[in-house]
Design a protein around this motif. Structure first.
Motif, PDB file in Angstrom:
ATOM      1  N   LYS A 178       0.822  -1.213   0.000  1.00  0.00           N
ATOM      2  CA  LYS A 178       0.000   0.000   0.000  1.00  0.00           C
ATOM      3  C   LYS A 178       0.859   1.269   0.000  1.00  0.00           C
ATOM      4  O   LYS A 178       0.537   2.241  -0.696  1.00  0.00           O
ATOM      5  CB  LYS A 178      -0.930  -0.003   1.213  1.00  0.00           C
ATOM      6  N   ASN A 179       1.930   1.293   0.778  1.00  0.00           N
ATOM      7  CA  ASN A 179       2.777   2.493   0.844  1.00  0.00           C
ATOM      8  C   ASN A 179       3.409   2.806  -0.508  1.00  0.00           C
ATOM      9  O   ASN A 179       3.516   3.973  -0.900  1.00  0.00           O
ATOM     10  CB  ASN A 179       3.859   2.317   1.904  1.00  0.00           C
ATOM     11  N   PHE A 180       3.818   1.781  -1.226  1.00  0.00           N
ATOM     12  CA  PHE A 180       4.420   1.987  -2.538  1.00  0.00           C
ATOM     13  C   PHE A 180       3.361   2.425  -3.560  1.00  0.00           C
ATOM     14  O   PHE A 180       3.647   3.238  -4.440  1.00  0.00           O
ATOM     15  CB  PHE A 180       5.113   0.708  -3.013  1.00  0.00           C
ATOM     16  N   ILE A 181       2.155   1.898  -3.416  1.00  0.00           N
ATOM     17  CA  ILE A 181       1.062   2.314  -4.299  1.00  0.00           C
ATOM     18  C   ILE A 181       0.706   3.778  -4.043  1.00  0.00           C
ATOM     19  O   ILE A 181       0.490   4.558  -4.980  1.00  0.00           O
ATOM     20  CB  ILE A 181      -0.164   1.395  -4.101  1.00  0.00           C
ATOM     21  N   ASP A 182       0.652   4.162  -2.755  1.00  0.00           N
ATOM     22  CA  ASP A 182       0.372   5.557  -2.411  1.00  0.00           C
ATOM     23  C   ASP A 182       1.463   6.483  -2.938  1.00  0.00           C
ATOM     24  O   ASP A 182       1.188   7.632  -3.308  1.00  0.00           O
ATOM     25  CB  ASP A 182       0.258   5.718  -0.889  1.00  0.00           C
ATOM     26  N   LEU A 183       2.675   5.981  -2.978  1.00  0.00           N
ATOM     27  CA  LEU A 183       3.798   6.803  -3.428  1.00  0.00           C
ATOM     28  C   LEU A 183       3.657   7.215  -4.888  1.00  0.00           C
ATOM     29  O   LEU A 183       4.181   8.253  -5.301  1.00  0.00           O
ATOM     30  CB  LEU A 183       5.107   6.034  -3.221  1.00  0.00           C
ATOM     31  N   VAL A 184       2.940   6.430  -5.662  1.00  0.00           N
ATOM     32  CA  VAL A 184       2.775   6.744  -7.088  1.00  0.00           C
ATOM     33  C   VAL A 184       1.345   7.145  -7.441  1.00  0.00           C
ATOM     34  O   VAL A 184       1.106   7.637  -8.555  1.00  0.00           O
ATOM     35  CB  VAL A 184       3.200   5.535  -7.959  1.00  0.00           C
ATOM     36  N   ASN A 185       0.383   6.973  -6.514  1.00  0.00           N
ATOM     37  CA  ASN A 185      -1.012   7.278  -6.815  1.00  0.00           C
ATOM     38  C   ASN A 185      -1.512   8.570  -6.183  1.00  0.00           C
ATOM     39  O   ASN A 185      -2.215   9.351  -6.826  1.00  0.00           O
ATOM     40  CB  ASN A 185      -1.930   6.122  -6.382  1.00  0.00           C
ATOM     41  N   ILE A 186      -1.170   8.801  -4.916  1.00  0.00           N
ATOM     42  CA  ILE A 186      -1.636  10.003  -4.222  1.00  0.00           C
ATOM     43  C   ILE A 186      -0.851  11.203  -4.739  1.00  0.00           C
ATOM     44  O   ILE A 186       0.392  11.193  -4.726  1.00  0.00           O
ATOM     45  CB  ILE A 186      -1.480   9.844  -2.703  1.00  0.00           C
ATOM     46  N   PRO A 187      -1.521  12.259  -5.204  1.00  0.00           N
ATOM     47  CA  PRO A 187      -0.825  13.399  -5.831  1.00  0.00           C
ATOM     48  C   PRO A 187       0.281  14.003  -4.973  1.00  0.00           C
ATOM     49  O   PRO A 187       1.362  14.323  -5.505  1.00  0.00           O
ATOM     50  CB  PRO A 187      -1.962  14.399  -6.088  1.00  0.00           C
ATOM     51  N   LEU A 188       0.026  14.193  -3.674  1.00  0.00           N
ATOM     52  CA  LEU A 188       1.042  14.815  -2.827  1.00  0.00           C
ATOM     53  C   LEU A 188       2.319  13.989  -2.807  1.00  0.00           C
ATOM     54  O   LEU A 188       3.427  14.516  -3.010  1.00  0.00           O
ATOM     55  CB  LEU A 188       0.500  14.974  -1.401  1.00  0.00           C
ATOM     56  N   SER A 281      16.781  31.283  -1.047  1.00  0.00           N
ATOM     57  CA  SER A 281      15.322  31.354  -1.121  1.00  0.00           C
ATOM     58  C   SER A 281      14.777  30.984  -2.493  1.00  0.00           C
ATOM     59  O   SER A 281      13.559  30.816  -2.647  1.00  0.00           O
ATOM     60  CB  SER A 281      14.840  32.769  -0.750  1.00  0.00           C
ATOM     61  N   ASN A 282      15.634  30.834  -3.479  1.00  0.00           N
ATOM     62  CA  ASN A 282      15.220  30.413  -4.813  1.00  0.00           C
ATOM     63  C   ASN A 282      15.827  29.044  -5.104  1.00  0.00           C
ATOM     64  O   ASN A 282      17.049  28.890  -5.124  1.00  0.00           O
ATOM     65  CB  ASN A 282      15.690  31.433  -5.864  1.00  0.00           C
ATOM     66  N   PRO A 283      14.980  28.009  -5.344  1.00  0.00           N
ATOM     67  CA  PRO A 283      15.517  26.651  -5.521  1.00  0.00           C
ATOM     68  C   PRO A 283      16.563  26.533  -6.622  1.00  0.00           C
ATOM     69  O   PRO A 283      17.539  25.794  -6.472  1.00  0.00           O
ATOM     70  CB  PRO A 283      14.263  25.832  -5.851  1.00  0.00           C
ATOM     71  N   ALA A 284      16.392  27.265  -7.725  1.00  0.00           N
ATOM     72  CA  ALA A 284      17.343  27.157  -8.835  1.00  0.00           C
ATOM     73  C   ALA A 284      18.728  27.638  -8.415  1.00  0.00           C
ATOM     74  O   ALA A 284      19.749  26.982  -8.707  1.00  0.00           O
ATOM     75  CB  ALA A 284      16.836  27.961 -10.034  1.00  0.00           C
ATOM     76  N   TYR A 285      18.781  28.769  -7.723  1.00  0.00           N
ATOM     77  CA  TYR A 285      20.067  29.292  -7.276  1.00  0.00           C
ATOM     78  C   TYR A 285      20.663  28.410  -6.174  1.00  0.00           C
ATOM     79  O   TYR A 285      21.882  28.209  -6.107  1.00  0.00           O
ATOM     80  CB  TYR A 285      19.910  30.724  -6.778  1.00  0.00           C
ATOM     81  N   VAL A 372       8.658  24.234  -0.814  1.00  0.00           N
ATOM     82  CA  VAL A 372       7.937  24.225  -2.090  1.00  0.00           C
ATOM     83  C   VAL A 372       6.469  23.962  -1.802  1.00  0.00           C
ATOM     84  O   VAL A 372       6.116  23.006  -1.105  1.00  0.00           O
ATOM     85  CB  VAL A 372       8.503  23.137  -3.031  1.00  0.00           C
ATOM     86  N   LYS A 373       5.599  24.804  -2.330  1.00  0.00           N
ATOM     87  CA  LYS A 373       4.169  24.679  -2.104  1.00  0.00           C
ATOM     88  C   LYS A 373       3.643  23.391  -2.726  1.00  0.00           C
ATOM     89  O   LYS A 373       3.962  23.045  -3.856  1.00  0.00           O
ATOM     90  CB  LYS A 373       3.439  25.882  -2.699  1.00  0.00           C
ATOM     91  N   GLY A 374       2.814  22.667  -1.958  1.00  0.00           N
ATOM     92  CA  GLY A 374       2.191  21.447  -2.457  1.00  0.00           C
ATOM     93  C   GLY A 374       3.068  20.215  -2.402  1.00  0.00           C
ATOM     94  O   GLY A 374       2.715  19.182  -2.959  1.00  0.00           O
ATOM     95  N   GLN A 375       4.237  20.310  -1.721  1.00  0.00           N
ATOM     96  CA  GLN A 375       5.116  19.157  -1.601  1.00  0.00           C
ATOM     97  C   GLN A 375       5.528  18.978  -0.148  1.00  0.00           C
ATOM     98  O   GLN A 375       5.545  19.939   0.626  1.00  0.00           O
ATOM     99  CB  GLN A 375       6.364  19.321  -2.475  1.00  0.00           C
ATOM    100  N   THR A 380      15.434  21.594  -2.505  1.00  0.00           N
ATOM    101  CA  THR A 380      16.728  20.962  -2.799  1.00  0.00           C
ATOM    102  C   THR A 380      16.907  19.644  -2.054  1.00  0.00           C
ATOM    103  O   THR A 380      18.017  19.120  -1.990  1.00  0.00           O
ATOM    104  CB  THR A 380      17.882  21.910  -2.425  1.00  0.00           C
ATOM    105  N   ASP A 381      15.840  19.120  -1.491  1.00  0.00           N
ATOM    106  CA  ASP A 381      15.930  17.815  -0.827  1.00  0.00           C
ATOM    107  C   ASP A 381      16.225  16.738  -1.853  1.00  0.00           C
ATOM    108  O   ASP A 381      15.594  16.692  -2.922  1.00  0.00           O
ATOM    109  CB  ASP A 381      14.625  17.483  -0.107  1.00  0.00           C
ATOM    110  N   ILE A 382      17.168  15.877  -1.540  1.00  0.00           N
ATOM    111  CA  ILE A 382      17.348  14.651  -2.305  1.00  0.00           C
ATOM    112  C   ILE A 382      16.645  13.533  -1.538  1.00  0.00           C
ATOM    113  O   ILE A 382      16.108  13.749  -0.443  1.00  0.00           O
ATOM    114  CB  ILE A 382      18.839  14.338  -2.535  1.00  0.00           C
ATOM    115  N   LEU A 383      16.641  12.341  -2.082  1.00  0.00           N
ATOM    116  CA  LEU A 383      15.855  11.262  -1.487  1.00  0.00           C
ATOM    117  C   LEU A 383      16.244  11.001  -0.033  1.00  0.00           C
ATOM    118  O   LEU A 383      15.388  10.834   0.836  1.00  0.00           O
ATOM    119  CB  LEU A 383      16.014   9.985  -2.309  1.00  0.00           C
TER     120      LEU A 383
END
Length: 431
Positions: A178-188, A281-285, A372-375, A380-383
């Motif tokens: 279920k956790n792996f399914i949620d990881l790819v199904n739930i938008p957040l 404050s800017n992810p790209a920079y 980041v809004k909605g995440q 700049t977080d990596i896994l």
């Protein structure tokens, strides 16, 4: 003598096999190896006496994770169950060895082999088992300090352990995939996972490749015969490696600060005006700054590694290339680069896998920010830093374990693929 040969001829290996299956040591006793057989019998009896109750509780806890909320602690039961599995694994290995040993010696006796006396059997057993006596303590320590925590993390990925369902107040449940399914199904979760994964791959490839290219460029440059003061230059170039990494990262975090950092205040603003660049404050920079910092921290090791390899390349190769009229680029491409990569490929692969899980730079520089809004992860977080946040900030232990499993699979697949393609791991005759 004739009677003994008849007895040996009628000695049945199948009987020894069946007896050793029924109870450890009986096959050895049938083979008249009384000391070894007695030890196996004592070990099996001691195993059931000492571990019987613990194993039954552990297996029950592993399958149910408890039945009474507030009384049964699911995490403890999970740990007990995993320890039980480890103990059972070692017991099964020893049990199989007992069966194979009894059957093998019975066949030897049937063919006329004479078992050694007590003293010789002790000496022979000690010589054969000396290596195992030395390695078994380390193996047991490795299992309980490395394998068991990995099994625990793997198990959590298939449970519903989170902030709102924590023992002992609540019982955990096995939820399958279920956790792996949620990881790819739930938008957040899906959006966060894809964003973090893509940045992790870019970070790993770009930062590592840049430090390798810079290290190789500087090593080839310093190794040129026309360069003077080689020792001094090499010492200066290795200095970033001498400073502890976390100190350098904290210093860079202050230098790149949006408000009072030296990069903005002393360089950007005097030259270009304005309020400077929003490094934090800017992810790209922020990502650009992180790649620059990792290149700075990582190139000294690569430089030192390549410098040593370049010293081992015979000058006769280059002299022969000069005779053939080869250009500098041709000599680099056909002589320098193949030799360097052949000797250092395994270490370069390790650099990629290390940066894939390089938690220190990401966390110490800006804690994975900006937000980041909605995440559920920073820009700049990596896994691996996302797993840290899931574990210690939001207490989503099940999702953290699921992401950790994904990380492990990615690293394993990448490492196996690269190692199989790397010529350094092939036999010399096949190169």
């Amino acid at each position: 003598m004739t009677d003994q040969k008849k007895i040996k001829k009628h000695h049945n290996p199948r009987v020894a096999l069946i007896l050793s299956i029924i109870f450890a040591g009986l096959g050895q006793l049938y083979n008249r190896r009384y000391v070894k057989g007695s030890l196996f019998v004592i070990l099996e009896i001691a195993f059931f006496v000492i571990f019987g109750r613990f194993l039954s509780t552990g297996i029950w806890g592993l399958t149910t994770l408890g039945t009474i909320a507030g009384v049964d602690h699911s995490v403890f039961l999970l740990v007990y169950g995993l320890i039980s599995l480890v103990i059972i694994f070692f017991a099964v290995v020893l049990y199989i060895f007992n069966i194979k040993d009894a059957h093998k010696q019975a066949k030897l006796i049937q063919s006329g082999w004479e078992p050694p006396n007590f003293i010789n059997s002790i000496r022979e057993g000690y010589e054969k088992s000396f290596v195992y006596i030395l390695t078994i303590p380390g193996l047991i320590l490795l299992v309980f300090t490395v394998v068991l925590p990995l099994l625990f993390a793997l198990s959590l990925a298939f449970t519903d352990y989170n902030l709102y369902n924590s023992p002992p107040r609540n019982l955990l449940n096995w939820v399958g995939f279920k956790n792996f399914i949620d990881l790819v199904n739930i938008p957040l979760w899906r959006d966060t996972f894809l964003s973090v994964l893509s940045w992790t791959l870019v970070w790993t490839f770009v930062a590592t490749s840049l430090q390798i290219v810079l290290g190789l460029f500087l090593a080839v440059l310093v190794n040129d015969a026309r360069v003077k003061f080689k020792k001094f230059i090499r010492t200066v170039l290795i200095l970033p490696w001498a400073v502890p990494g976390f100190v350098s990262i904290i210093i860079f975090a202050a230098m790149f600060n949006d408000d009072f950092g030296a990069i903005n205040r002393d360089i950007i603003m005097p030259l270009f005006g304005g309020n400077g660049i929003p490094w934090l404050s800017n992810p790209a920079y922020t990502k650009s700054a992180l790649i620059f910092i990792q290149t700075w921290l990582g190139y000294p090791f690569i430089f030192a590694l390549f410098t040593g390899v370049l010293q081992s390349i015979s000058k006769e190769w280059y002299e022969a290339a000069d005779v053939d009229g080869a250009t500098r680029w041709q000599k680099f491409r056909n002589i320098t680069l193949p030799h360097v990569l052949y000797a250092t490929a395994p270490l370069l692969i390790i650099q990629y896998t290390t940066n894939f899980n390089n938690f220190n730079v990401i966390y110490l520089f800006n804690q994975g920010g900006p937000a980041v809004k909605g995440q559920s992860a920073g820009g700049t977080d990596i896994l691996i830093s996302w797993v840290y946040n899931l574990t210690f900030d939001t207490n989503n232990y099940n999702m953290a374990a699921a992401v950790s499993l994904v990380i492990g699979l990615i690293v394993i697949i990448f490492a196996i693929f690269q190692f199989r393609r790397t010529r350094s791991f092939k036999e010399e005759g096949q190169v």
